[in-house]
Design a protein around this motif. Structure first.
Motif, PDB file in Angstrom:
ATOM      1  N   SER A 147       2.290   0.144   5.600  1.00 32.80           N
ATOM      2  CA  SER A 147       1.233  -0.481   4.880  1.00 32.80           C
ATOM      3  C   SER A 147       0.179  -1.677   5.425  1.00 32.80           C
ATOM      4  O   SER A 147       0.322  -1.479   6.042  1.00 32.80           O
ATOM      5  CB  SER A 147       1.246  -0.644   3.443  1.00 32.80           C
ATOM      6  OG  SER A 147       2.558  -1.851   3.532  1.00 32.80           O
ATOM      7  N   ARG A 195      -4.065   7.540   8.911  1.00 37.36           N
ATOM      8  CA  ARG A 195      -4.168   8.591   8.358  1.00 37.36           C
ATOM      9  C   ARG A 195      -4.428   9.456   8.825  1.00 37.36           C
ATOM     10  O   ARG A 195      -3.750  10.407   9.509  1.00 37.36           O
ATOM     11  CB  ARG A 195      -5.099   8.504   6.646  1.00 37.36           C
ATOM     12  CG  ARG A 195      -4.544  10.086   5.803  1.00 37.36           C
ATOM     13  CD  ARG A 195      -5.860   9.888   4.882  1.00 37.36           C
ATOM     14  NE  ARG A 195      -7.297   9.377   5.497  1.00 37.36           N
ATOM     15  CZ  ARG A 195      -7.857   7.808   4.716  1.00 37.36           C
ATOM     16  NH1 ARG A 195      -6.200   7.193   3.787  1.00 37.36           N
ATOM     17  NH2 ARG A 195      -8.170   7.989   4.694  1.00 37.36           N
ATOM     18  N   GLY A 210      -5.809   1.815   6.200  1.00 35.60           N
ATOM     19  CA  GLY A 210      -5.187   3.094   6.020  1.00 35.60           C
ATOM     20  C   GLY A 210      -6.305   4.274   6.347  1.00 35.60           C
ATOM     21  O   GLY A 210      -5.408   5.177   7.015  1.00 35.60           O
TER      22      GLY A 210
END
Length: 314
Positions: free
Chosen positions: A225, A256, A252
């Protein structure tokens, strides 16, 4: 060096001992936490504290929450005695080996990676004794001192090491004077290190590359994270988001995208034909196969099964 000696059996006991002296910390061991060993010896000299620590391999993290919770704001000066250490703070990393020193600040997040059995002397100095402003303290953290064969540090570091070693053996009446001498030496070393200049933007660019490299090595961890990355690199979460925003992306979003690209490459390989789509997704950090399929379709305009059926060139 006389002082309060704590020898512990197990990682969690050492964590408690360290947190009592240094401030709140998190630890991750590379071996069985119960078989892990460490010791901590502390000598308090008024406002100055000198700790000698020894430990098996471990990663030490001070998060923004830790720093905010306990209010410790002293500056550490870590003199590596045996083994190696990597210090990360303020977007920089310093690789330490026996004989060199680096500063780090308890008021902000940092990370220490200790990859092998190691021993270090850690001096905890109140900020005013360094005679530096806040901006200057930020500029001197996580920079190696003493790795050049010439210059003030080459002369001062052995002197500092000797003083720190002997300070506990002298009469109590003389300790405060020696403590002031140690603080003066540290202030001189910090001021000298500030004279080293770096090109504008070099620190940020280097940090961005290091964070991307960490993401590559940890793509398969579902718990990866932005906060975990910020802690690993000794920076605040806000600073990490700002850094990625300057590169026209988000933390993020980058994670991804790299996970999807890695899944797509694996699905295209004939050697992975017997691996289920769910297994491919899990290998690259997706917890839900359904979520993975939705994200894949949104990114590439087809489902993972359709993509695999086409077998495009990787």
């Amino acid at each position: 060096m006389p002082g309060n000696l704590t020898t512990v059996d197990g990682l969690w006991s050492w964590k408690r001992a360290l947190s009592t002296v240094y401030g709140g910390l998190g630890l991750v061991a590379r071996s069985d936490p119960e078989s892990w060993r460490g010791s901590l010896q502390v000598l308090r000299l008024g406002t100055l504290q000198v700790a000698t620590e020894e430990s098996d391999a471990v990663r030490v993290v001070r998060t923004p929450r830790d720093a905010a919770a306990d209010g410790h704001d002293h500056v550490f000066a870590r003199l590596q005695l045996d083994g190696r250490a990597r210090l990360l703070q303020d977007g920089r990393s310093a690789d330490l080996y026996p004989g060199v020193l680096a500063f780090y600040d308890a008021s902000r997040p940092f990370s220490l990676v200790l990859p092998e059995h190691q021993r270090a002397r850690v001096l905890m100095v109140p900020r005013p004794l360094l005679r530096l402003g806040e901006a200057e303290i930020r500029r001197v953290t996580a920079k190696v001192i003493g790795n050049a064969p010439e210059g003030p540090a080459a002369f001062l570091l052995p002197l500092l090491s000797g003083l720190a070693q002997e300070i506990g053996a002298v009469a109590p009446a003389a300790r405060e004077e020696l403590a002031r001498a140690v603080a003066d030496l540290l202030a001189t070393l910090a001021a000298d290190r500030l004279t080293t200049t770096e090109p504008p933007g070099a620190q940020e660019a280097t940090l961005f590359d290091r964070v991307k490299a960490t993401i590559e090595t940890r793509l398969g961890e579902p718990e990866l994270s932005p906060q975990a990355l910020a802690d690993a690199h000794g920076v605040s979460l806000r600073y990490l988001h700002k850094l990625f925003h300057e590169h026209d992306t988000t933390v993020g979003g980058w994670i991804r995208r790299r996970r999807l690209e890695s899944c797509r490459a694996e699905l295209a390989r004939p050697s992975a034909a017997d691996r289920t789509i769910a297994a491919v997704a899990a290998r690259w950090g997706f917890v839900s196969a359904t979520h993975f399929s939705q994200a894949f379709r949104k990114a590439y305009g087809m489902t993972p099964a359709q993509y695999r059926g086409q077998r495009p060139d990787g």
